[in-house]
Design an enzyme around this catalytic site. Structure first.
Site, PDB file in Angstrom:
ATOM      1  N   TYR A   1       0.848  -1.194   0.000  1.00 22.15           N
ATOM      2  CA  TYR A   1       0.000   0.000   0.000  1.00 22.15           C
ATOM      3  C   TYR A   1       0.885   1.246   0.000  1.00 22.15           C
ATOM      4  O   TYR A   1       1.592   1.527   0.979  1.00 22.15           O
ATOM      5  CB  TYR A   1      -0.911   0.041   1.224  1.00 22.15           C
ATOM      6  CG  TYR A   1      -1.863  -1.120   1.370  1.00 22.15           C
ATOM      7  CD1 TYR A   1      -2.227  -1.908   0.282  1.00 22.15           C
ATOM      8  CD2 TYR A   1      -2.412  -1.432   2.603  1.00 22.15           C
ATOM      9  CE1 TYR A   1      -3.099  -2.977   0.420  1.00 22.15           C
ATOM     10  CE2 TYR A   1      -3.303  -2.490   2.757  1.00 22.15           C
ATOM     11  CZ  TYR A   1      -3.632  -3.261   1.659  1.00 22.15           C
ATOM     12  OH  TYR A   1      -4.505  -4.318   1.816  1.00 22.15           O
TER      13      TYR A   1
ATOM     14  N   SER B   1     -13.250  -4.957   2.372  1.00 26.42           N
ATOM     15  CA  SER B   1     -14.288  -4.325   1.544  1.00 26.42           C
ATOM     16  C   SER B   1     -15.689  -4.732   2.012  1.00 26.42           C
ATOM     17  O   SER B   1     -16.537  -5.142   1.221  1.00 26.42           O
ATOM     18  CB  SER B   1     -14.095  -4.679   0.066  1.00 26.42           C
ATOM     19  OG  SER B   1     -12.893  -4.139  -0.429  1.00 26.42           O
ATOM     20  N   PRO B   2     -15.974  -4.615   3.321  1.00 30.00           N
ATOM     21  CA  PRO B   2     -17.268  -5.063   3.846  1.00 30.00           C
ATOM     22  C   PRO B   2     -18.437  -4.173   3.432  1.00 30.00           C
ATOM     23  O   PRO B   2     -19.589  -4.565   3.590  1.00 30.00           O
ATOM     24  CB  PRO B   2     -17.067  -5.029   5.363  1.00 30.00           C
ATOM     25  CG  PRO B   2     -16.038  -3.955   5.561  1.00 30.00           C
ATOM     26  CD  PRO B   2     -15.108  -4.089   4.391  1.00 30.00           C
TER      27      PRO B   2
ATOM     28  N   ARG C   1     -16.527  -1.377  -1.135  1.00 28.84           N
ATOM     29  CA  ARG C   1     -15.820  -0.179  -1.606  1.00 28.84           C
ATOM     30  C   ARG C   1     -16.745   1.036  -1.718  1.00 28.84           C
ATOM     31  O   ARG C   1     -16.624   1.851  -2.624  1.00 28.84           O
ATOM     32  CB  ARG C   1     -15.122  -0.458  -2.933  1.00 28.84           C
ATOM     33  CG  ARG C   1     -14.095  -1.571  -2.834  1.00 28.84           C
ATOM     34  CD  ARG C   1     -13.396  -1.866  -4.147  1.00 28.84           C
ATOM     35  NE  ARG C   1     -12.409  -2.911  -3.926  1.00 28.84           N
ATOM     36  CZ  ARG C   1     -12.669  -4.218  -3.956  1.00 28.84           C
ATOM     37  NH1 ARG C   1     -13.904  -4.625  -4.227  1.00 28.84           N
ATOM     38  NH2 ARG C   1     -11.736  -5.101  -3.729  1.00 28.84           N
ATOM     39  N   GLY C   2     -17.668   1.113  -0.785  1.00 26.59           N
ATOM     40  CA  GLY C   2     -18.572   2.259  -0.730  1.00 26.59           C
ATOM     41  C   GLY C   2     -19.906   2.049  -1.405  1.00 26.59           C
ATOM     42  O   GLY C   2     -20.848   2.805  -1.147  1.00 26.59           O
TER      43      GLY C   2
ATOM     44  N   ALA D   1     -24.661   3.330  -0.214  1.00 24.34           N
ATOM     45  CA  ALA D   1     -25.714   4.008  -0.982  1.00 24.34           C
ATOM     46  C   ALA D   1     -25.389   5.484  -1.193  1.00 24.34           C
ATOM     47  O   ALA D   1     -26.263   6.295  -1.472  1.00 24.34           O
ATOM     48  CB  ALA D   1     -27.083   3.856  -0.309  1.00 24.34           C
TER      49      ALA D   1
END
Length: 332
Positions: free
Chosen positions: A64, A209-210, A213-214, A218
């Site tokens: 990263y 990524s629960p 990724r956004g 919503a």
């Protein structure tokens, strides 16, 4: 909605002798790369606030920001190392725009020493193989990782994005505390074989990524409204016709969440937490507002009716588009 308890509940990764972590962890990747421009001062504030809230499980990796994220996390932990459960990863080498997967014992030893130096710590609590190179027997790689445990450089071992068969082979060499894989209402592929194998082996599941990724918040902007260096601009699920379809699914989650007095992101995290005590989601953020919103999900309990409504709204095969462009893996 219940209030956030600063002493966040704990979960154990890896059976009775495993690693105790907060029920929700903090993914630090986006503080350095992939999700647009970051701000180090704000990122460190977010990490400190996470620790204050009892969210002590911090997740980074050597790839990263090509090491920059580990250095940032290390700076944030100066004077607070004992409050954190620190996880990092090796396995993805970067040379300019080229990425290769390296799992050789020699590389693992060198990568661990480099991570320890960047983080400024004398041990890593959970050390993952970020991706697997099938040309290197996993038993050989895990053997090298186990030697790091014996040397005191690493406390627990993990793997990321591997099959059930690979997980079994790895566990035959050394106890594996955690498997890190993408898991959310929008990504449930591992429920058929991988999650049952992990439970058979007493391996905890760390869900990255629960919130997809956004997408599950919503509130994700259209792809062309994202920053030029935000890699979600190129993700199949958040662009084109797929995005229209998947946003409609996310809207259904938002409606159920509204009725329960939660945000869609909180409901998505609460759903994951309800899937088992061996599951620890690690939502990533670099914003204080979203950190506190996510942390509050650890104290929420969904009713059987709400759980059923979510599964009805988002069947396992409802989401359109692969997780990565041409299934090419970018970070995690």
């Amino acid at each position: 909605m219940q209030s956030q308890n600063a002493a966040m509940n704990r979960r154990t990764l890896g059976g009775k002798d495993g690693l105790e972590v907060s029920a929700l962890g903090l993914g630090c990747m986006g503080m350095s790369e992939f999700y647009g421009q970051g701000d180090e001062k704000e990122s460190i504030t977010v990490i400190h606030r996470a620790l204050d809230l009892g969210m002590n499980f911090l997740d980074t990796a050597d790839m990263y920001g090509s090491g920059a994220n580990e250095e940032l996390v290390g700076r944030a932990l100066k004077g607070r190392r004992e409050e954190a459960v620190l996880a990092t990863k090796f396995g993805i080498r970067r040379d300019g725009g080229t990425r290769t997967v390296e799992n050789s014992p020699e590389y693992i030893r060198a990568a661990c020493d480099a991570s320890l130096k960047r983080l400024g710590v004398d041990h890593i609590d959970l050390y993952y193989m970020h991706r697997r190179n099938p040309d290197v027997p996993v038993e050989e790689s895990v053997g090298a990782m186990a030697e790091l445990v014996r040397q005191g450089k690493v406390r627990h071992l993990g793997l990321s994005e591997v099959s059930a068969d690979t997980l079994r082979k790895a566990a035959s060499v050394h106890a594996i505390a955690a498997l890190q894989s993408e898991y959310s209402l929008f990504t449930r592929d591992l429920e058929a074989e991988i999650l049952p194998a992990a439970r058979e082996l007493e391996v905890g599941l760390v869900a990255y990524s629960p919130i997809s990724r956004g997408l599950l918040s919503a509130a994700l902007p259209d792809a062309d409204e994202l920053a030029a260096d935000d890699f979600r601009r190129h993700m199949p699920r958040s662009s084109g016709e797929n995005a229209v379809h998947n946003r409609a699914l996310a809207e259904q989650v938002r409606k159920i969440a509204d009725e329960a007095g939660m945000t869609a992101a909180q409901m998505s995290l609460a759903w994951l937490l309800a899937q088992g005590e061996d599951i620890v989601p690690i939502p990533g953020t670099k914003r204080l507002k979203y950190l506190e919103e996510n942390a509050a999900a650890a104290s929420l309990t969904l009713t059987p009716g709400q759980l059923e409504a979510l599964v009805q709204a988002v069947p396992a095969d409802a989401v359109r588009g692969p997780r990565y462009p041409s299934m090419r893996e970018i970070g995690n």
